[in-house]
Scaffold this motif. Structure first.
Motif, mmCIF file in Angstrom:
data_model
loop_
_atom_site.group_PDB
_atom_site.id
_atom_site.type_symbol
_atom_site.label_atom_id
_atom_site.label_comp_id
_atom_site.label_asym_id
_atom_site.label_seq_id
_atom_site.Cartn_x
_atom_site.Cartn_y
_atom_site.Cartn_z
ATOM 1 N N TYR A 1 1.268 -1.046 0.271
ATOM 2 C CA TYR A 1 0.226 0.038 0.149
ATOM 3 C C TYR A 1 1.046 0.867 0.300
ATOM 4 N N TYR A 2 1.046 1.524 -1.292
ATOM 5 C CA TYR A 2 1.699 3.050 -1.854
ATOM 6 C C TYR A 2 1.351 4.227 -1.246
ATOM 7 N N TYR A 3 1.382 5.100 -0.249
ATOM 8 C CA TYR A 3 0.697 6.130 0.074
ATOM 9 C C TYR A 3 1.210 7.640 -0.383
ATOM 10 N N THR A 4 0.458 8.592 -0.800
ATOM 11 C CA THR A 4 0.507 9.538 -1.425
ATOM 12 C C THR A 4 0.407 10.394 -0.424
ATOM 13 N N ARG A 5 1.732 11.701 0.196
ATOM 14 C CA ARG A 5 1.918 12.305 1.194
ATOM 15 C C ARG A 5 1.948 13.388 0.358
ATOM 16 N N VAL A 6 1.429 15.183 0.998
ATOM 17 C CA VAL A 6 1.376 16.046 0.552
ATOM 18 C C VAL A 6 2.817 16.318 1.191
ATOM 19 N N ASN A 7 3.452 16.592 0.449
ATOM 20 C CA ASN A 7 4.440 17.386 0.363
ATOM 21 C C ASN A 7 5.719 15.958 -0.237
ATOM 22 N N SER A 8 5.505 15.264 -0.571
ATOM 23 C CA SER A 8 6.616 14.181 -0.721
ATOM 24 C C SER A 8 7.124 14.230 -2.117
ATOM 25 N N THR A 9 8.286 14.078 -2.551
ATOM 26 C CA THR A 9 8.872 14.321 -3.537
ATOM 27 C C THR A 9 8.535 13.812 -4.207
ATOM 28 N N THR A 10 7.173 13.470 -4.352
ATOM 29 C CA THR A 10 6.329 13.151 -6.073
ATOM 30 C C THR A 10 5.620 14.027 -5.966
ATOM 31 N N THR A 11 5.021 14.914 -4.860
ATOM 32 C CA THR A 11 3.952 15.438 -5.088
ATOM 33 C C THR A 11 4.539 16.819 -4.786
ATOM 34 N N SER A 12 5.539 17.082 -3.970
ATOM 35 C CA SER A 12 5.940 18.623 -3.959
ATOM 36 C C SER A 12 6.683 19.684 -5.618
ATOM 37 N N GLN A 13 6.695 20.792 -5.157
ATOM 38 C CA GLN A 13 6.902 21.604 -6.197
ATOM 39 C C GLN A 13 7.383 21.048 -6.453
ATOM 40 N N HIS A 14 7.695 21.722 -8.196
ATOM 41 C CA HIS A 14 9.021 21.269 -9.171
ATOM 42 C C HIS A 14 10.395 21.914 -8.739
ATOM 43 N N SER A 15 11.159 21.928 -9.248
ATOM 44 C CA SER A 15 11.961 22.175 -8.444
ATOM 45 C C SER A 15 13.384 21.538 -9.609
ATOM 46 N N LEU A 16 14.218 22.887 -9.725
ATOM 47 C CA LEU A 16 16.306 22.796 -10.663
ATOM 48 C C LEU A 16 16.114 21.353 -10.147
ATOM 49 N N GLN A 17 16.819 20.738 -9.156
ATOM 50 C CA GLN A 17 17.028 18.990 -8.204
ATOM 51 C C GLN A 17 16.322 18.304 -9.057
ATOM 52 N N LYS A 18 14.940 18.563 -9.267
ATOM 53 C CA LYS A 18 14.050 17.399 -9.678
ATOM 54 C C LYS A 18 14.548 16.960 -11.124
ATOM 55 N N ASP A 19 14.670 18.686 -12.097
ATOM 56 C CA ASP A 19 15.296 18.576 -13.057
ATOM 57 C C ASP A 19 16.551 17.947 -13.210
ATOM 58 N N LEU A 20 17.418 18.423 -12.812
ATOM 59 C CA LEU A 20 18.711 17.568 -12.539
ATOM 60 C C LEU A 20 18.723 15.852 -12.422
ATOM 61 N N ASP A 21 18.079 15.638 -11.972
ATOM 62 C CA ASP A 21 18.023 14.146 -11.238
ATOM 63 C C ASP A 21 17.636 13.303 -11.891
ATOM 64 N N THR A 22 16.533 13.984 -13.160
ATOM 65 C CA THR A 22 16.074 13.710 -14.026
ATOM 66 C C THR A 22 16.446 12.902 -15.410
ATOM 67 N N GLN A 23 17.256 14.215 -15.427
ATOM 68 C CA GLN A 23 18.643 13.955 -16.488
ATOM 69 C C GLN A 23 19.848 13.857 -16.041
ATOM 70 N N LYS A 24 19.611 12.737 -14.890
ATOM 71 C CA LYS A 24 20.772 11.650 -14.574
ATOM 72 C C LYS A 24 20.391 10.625 -14.755
ATOM 73 N N VAL A 25 18.964 10.294 -14.015
ATOM 74 C CA VAL A 25 18.755 9.612 -14.666
ATOM 75 C C VAL A 25 18.679 8.947 -15.921
ATOM 76 N N SER A 26 18.014 9.298 -16.559
ATOM 77 C CA SER A 26 17.688 8.820 -18.098
ATOM 78 C C SER A 26 19.065 8.321 -18.728
ATOM 79 N N LEU A 27 19.685 10.004 -18.817
ATOM 80 C CA LEU A 27 21.570 9.387 -18.882
ATOM 81 C C LEU A 27 21.459 7.932 -18.485
ATOM 82 N N HIS A 28 21.146 7.804 -17.186
ATOM 83 C CA HIS A 28 22.528 6.261 -16.457
ATOM 84 C C HIS A 28 21.031 5.358 -17.172
ATOM 85 N N ILE A 29 20.490 5.262 -17.785
ATOM 86 C CA ILE A 29 19.069 4.265 -18.148
ATOM 87 C C ILE A 29 19.929 4.173 -19.818
#
Length: 231
Positions: A203-231
Motif C-alpha cells: 500500500y503506497y500512500y501519497t502524502r502532501v509534500n512528498s517527493t512526488t507531490t512537492s513543487q517542481h524544482s531544479l534539483q528534480k530536473d537535474l536528477d531526472t536527466q541523471k537517471v535518463s542518462l544512466h538508463i
C-alpha cells in the motif's frame, strides 16, 4: 529463508505505528526488521523503541539525518537475510505478502528479484491497484523492454523482494531525489531473472509534500536527466 526488511525512517510519527504493525504481524515469521532512524526530530524514535522492546527480530539503528538513500545503504550493511525488501515508513503491506511470495522463491531459486502488486496513491481518489500476471522475465532485452516500453516492471524498490547477493556491488546513489529509478537500472543490468507475482499488496500512500507531490524544482530536473542518462 530469512528476509531482511529495511525501513528508512524520518519524522514519520503519524504513520509509523501502522507501518511497523503491518510488518511485525506478517504471517511469514522468518524476518529481520532493520529500522534506520535517520535523525528524526519527532516521536519516531520512541515508536521504534517501543516496537523493538516487544519484538527481538527488530534491529534499531539511530543515525544523523543523511537522507533515504543513505539510510537504505546503512540497512544493507546490517542485513543478514537471504533476501531483502524495502518498506517506506509511511506505507503498509498486506498480512500474507511475504508468505505468499516466498513460496514462489522456494520453487525456483534462479529468481533474482520478485515484484508483487502495489496499490498506488492509496487513500486518494486516483488510487489504483496495479496487478501484473506475467511470471518470469528473463534476458536483459526482455527485462528492459518490460521496464521501459511495457511498464510491467515498476520504477520502485518497495514492491520487490531481492536476493541479497544482488546488492553485493550495488548501493543507492546518495544526494539525489530519484534514487529508486537509478537503482532499478543498476539492478536490471545485474540480474538474469525477475518474476512478476500477482500475490500480496504493497500500500503506497501519497502524502502532501512528498517527493512526488512537492513543487517542481531544479534539483528534480537535474536528477531526472541523471537517471535518463544512466538508463
Amino acid at each position: 529463508m530469512k528476509i531482511s526488511i529495511i525501513v528508512p525512517i524520518y519524522n514519520s510519527e503519524n504513520y509509523l505505528f501502522d507501518c511497523l504493525t503491518s510488518i511485525v504481524n506478517q504471517s511469514y515469521k522468518e524476518l529481520e526488521i532493520i529500522l534506520i532512524n535517520d535523525g528524526s526530530t519527532d516521536k519516531s524514535k520512541n515508536i521504534c523503541e517501543e516496537f523493538s522492546k516487544k519484538d527481538d527480530r527488530i534491529i534499531l539503528i539511530n543515525t544523523i539525518n543523511q537522507g533515504q538513500a543513505s539510510a537504505r545503504n546503512l540497512g544493507l550493511e546490517y542485513a543478514t537475510g537471504e533476501y531483502i525488501a524495502f518498506v517506506d515508513s509511511d506505507d503498509t503491506i498486506s498480512t500474507n505478502l511475504f508468505k505468499d511470495n516466498i513460496s514462489i522463491l522456494k520453487l525456483d531459486n534462479t529468481v533474482d528479484v520478485l515484484q508483487f502488486p502495489i496499490f498506488m496513491n492509496y487513500g486518494l481518489k486516483q488510487a489504483s491497484l496495479v496487478i501484473k500476471e506475467i511470471g518470469s522475465i528473463k534476458t536483459k532485452e526482455l527485462l528492459f523492454e518490460n521496464w521501459i516500453e511495457k511498464n510491467s516492471i515498476s520504477w520502485l524498490v518497495c514492491n520487490k523482494i531481492f536476493k541479497t547477493e544482488v546488492f553485493k556491488n550495488l548501493r543507492f546513489q546518495e544526494g539525489m531525489i530519484y534514487e529508486d529509478n537509478y537503482m532499478i537500472a543498476d539492478v536490471l543490468s545485474e540480474i538474469n531473472h525477475l518474476y512478476v507475482s500477482e500475490k500480496g499488496i504493497y500500500y503506497y500512500y501519497t502524502r502532501v509534500n512528498s517527493t512526488t507531490t512537492s513543487q517542481h524544482s531544479l534539483q528534480k530536473d537535474l536528477d531526472t536527466q541523471k537517471v535518463s542518462l544512466h538508463i
